[in-house]
Design a protein around this motif. Structure first.
Motif, short mmCIF file in Angstrom:
data_model
loop_
_atom_site.label_atom_id
_atom_site.label_comp_id
_atom_site.label_asym_id
_atom_site.label_seq_id
_atom_site.Cartn_x
_atom_site.Cartn_y
_atom_site.Cartn_z
N GLU A 277 43.17 26.83 -79.83
CA GLU A 277 41.73 26.75 -79.54
C GLU A 277 41.19 28.10 -79.04
O GLU A 277 40.05 28.47 -79.36
N LEU A 278 42.01 28.82 -78.28
CA LEU A 278 41.61 30.14 -77.80
C LEU A 278 41.42 31.10 -78.97
O LEU A 278 40.44 31.86 -79.02
N LYS A 279 42.32 31.05 -79.91
CA LYS A 279 42.21 31.91 -81.09
C LYS A 279 40.90 31.66 -81.83
O LYS A 279 40.22 32.59 -82.28
N ALA A 280 40.51 30.38 -81.92
CA ALA A 280 39.26 30.03 -82.61
C ALA A 280 38.03 30.46 -81.81
O ALA A 280 36.99 30.78 -82.39
N ALA A 281 38.16 30.49 -80.48
CA ALA A 281 37.01 30.82 -79.63
C ALA A 281 36.77 32.32 -79.53
O ALA A 281 35.64 32.75 -79.27
N LEU A 282 37.79 33.11 -79.73
CA LEU A 282 37.65 34.57 -79.64
C LEU A 282 36.89 35.10 -80.85
O LEU A 282 37.01 34.57 -81.96
N PRO A 283 36.10 36.15 -80.68
CA PRO A 283 35.34 36.72 -81.80
C PRO A 283 36.27 37.20 -82.92
O PRO A 283 37.30 37.83 -82.65
N GLN A 284 35.92 36.90 -84.13
CA GLN A 284 36.72 37.31 -85.27
C GLN A 284 36.77 38.82 -85.40
O GLN A 284 37.73 39.39 -85.94
#
Length: 289
Positions: A51-58
């Motif tokens: 979930e953290l990976k998805a929340a961080l800016p691409q």
């Protein structure tokens, strides 16, 4: 106990096996002192990690020294391991800007671990390694490095249960790592013939091996090495890789290695280690050309 060991191995494997390059440490403050945290504890909760990976800016910066693209900042407060913030880099116009994950996002991601105003890392259950000071040993892989000062922190469900400090140091001496990092040619462009240097350092009775009459180079592997505090090689195991397995020659090389002194020694976390010895593949040039 097995769960703690599994957690520590999980962090280690994530750091060393997954990454073929050295990884940036995270930051942990303990008793007001800044330490480098040689692990990625968030990986211990696979759901939050995803979930953290998805929340961080691409568009955040992801480099080979930080494949996750973020750095977590930790502290120990009232014997609890707390996650304080998560930072990442945004690169624009050849400049880097450090940004922090907003507090509302942090609280959403880690809501089940919130205690008052803190995020208590209750998913962490194992040993964490911290370092500070000068790096005295380094391999370009994961967190495979050692600092002058290291601390092992035992954590059980987010609670710091014990700490153990080590003072690490290096005693100078010969190592294959330094030997093979030297330039192959001198400043005049002349070949320094490293293989012939090895014949002087570790002399072998090649004339006693008729099977090596037409061989130009032997390749040894040092499979095991143990040193003492004075730089003596007290135990080693050698195997001949090329031209073919040769137990008698391997034994002579073992004795030659043990006869040499001093070897470089590192004192790491309570034990003496041979530096630049074990695991090395050593080409040994026979002819004079």
């Amino acid at each position: 106990m097995m769960k703690r060991i599994f957690f520590f191995l999980t962090l280690t494997l994530a750091s060393l096996t997954t990454y073929a390059t050295g990884q940036e440490s995270e930051i942990l403050y303990m008793d007001g002192v800044k330490w480098y945290l040689l692990a990625k504890p968030i990986y211990g909760d696979s759901v939050i990690s995803r979930e953290l990976k998805a929340a961080l800016p691409q568009e955040r910066g992801i480099v080979t020294s930080n494949w996750s693209g973020y750095t977590a900042h930790w502290s120990v407060q009232e014997e609890q391991l707390c996650l304080d913030s998560i930072t990442y880099e945004i690169y624009k116009d050849k400049e880097s800007l450090t940004k922090s994950l907003p507090s509302d996002v942090m609280r959403r991601l880690f809501k089940k671990y919130i205690k008052g105003k803190r995020i208590v890392a209750k998913w962490v259950d194992g040993d964490l390694r911290l370092g500070k000071g000068k790096v005295i040993y380094y391999q370009h892989s994961g967190f495979d490095r050692n600092y002058e000062n290291e601390r092992f922190v035992t954590v059980k469900q987010g609670k710091v249960c014990a700490t153990k400090d080590f003072q690490n140091y290096m005693v100078d001496g010969f190592s294959f790592e330094d030997f093979y990092s030297r330039p192959l040619f001198d400043k005049n462009g002349k070949n320094e013939k490293k293989g012939q240097d090895l014949r002087k350092i570790f002399p072998l009775h090649i004339e006693q091996y008729p099977e090596l009459a037409d061989v130009e180079r032997i390749v040894f592997q040092i499979k095991k090495a143990r040193v003492d505090a004075q730089g003596h090689l007290v135990e080693c195991e050698v195997k001949v890789h090329k031209p073919a397995d040769n137990p008698r020659l391997a034994l002579e090389m073992e004795e030659a290695l043990k006869a040499y002194h001093p070897w470089r020694v590192s004192f790491i976390n309570g034990e003496f280690r041979g530096y630049g010895i074990q695991g090395y593949v050593v080409p040994y040039l026979i002819n004079e050309e």
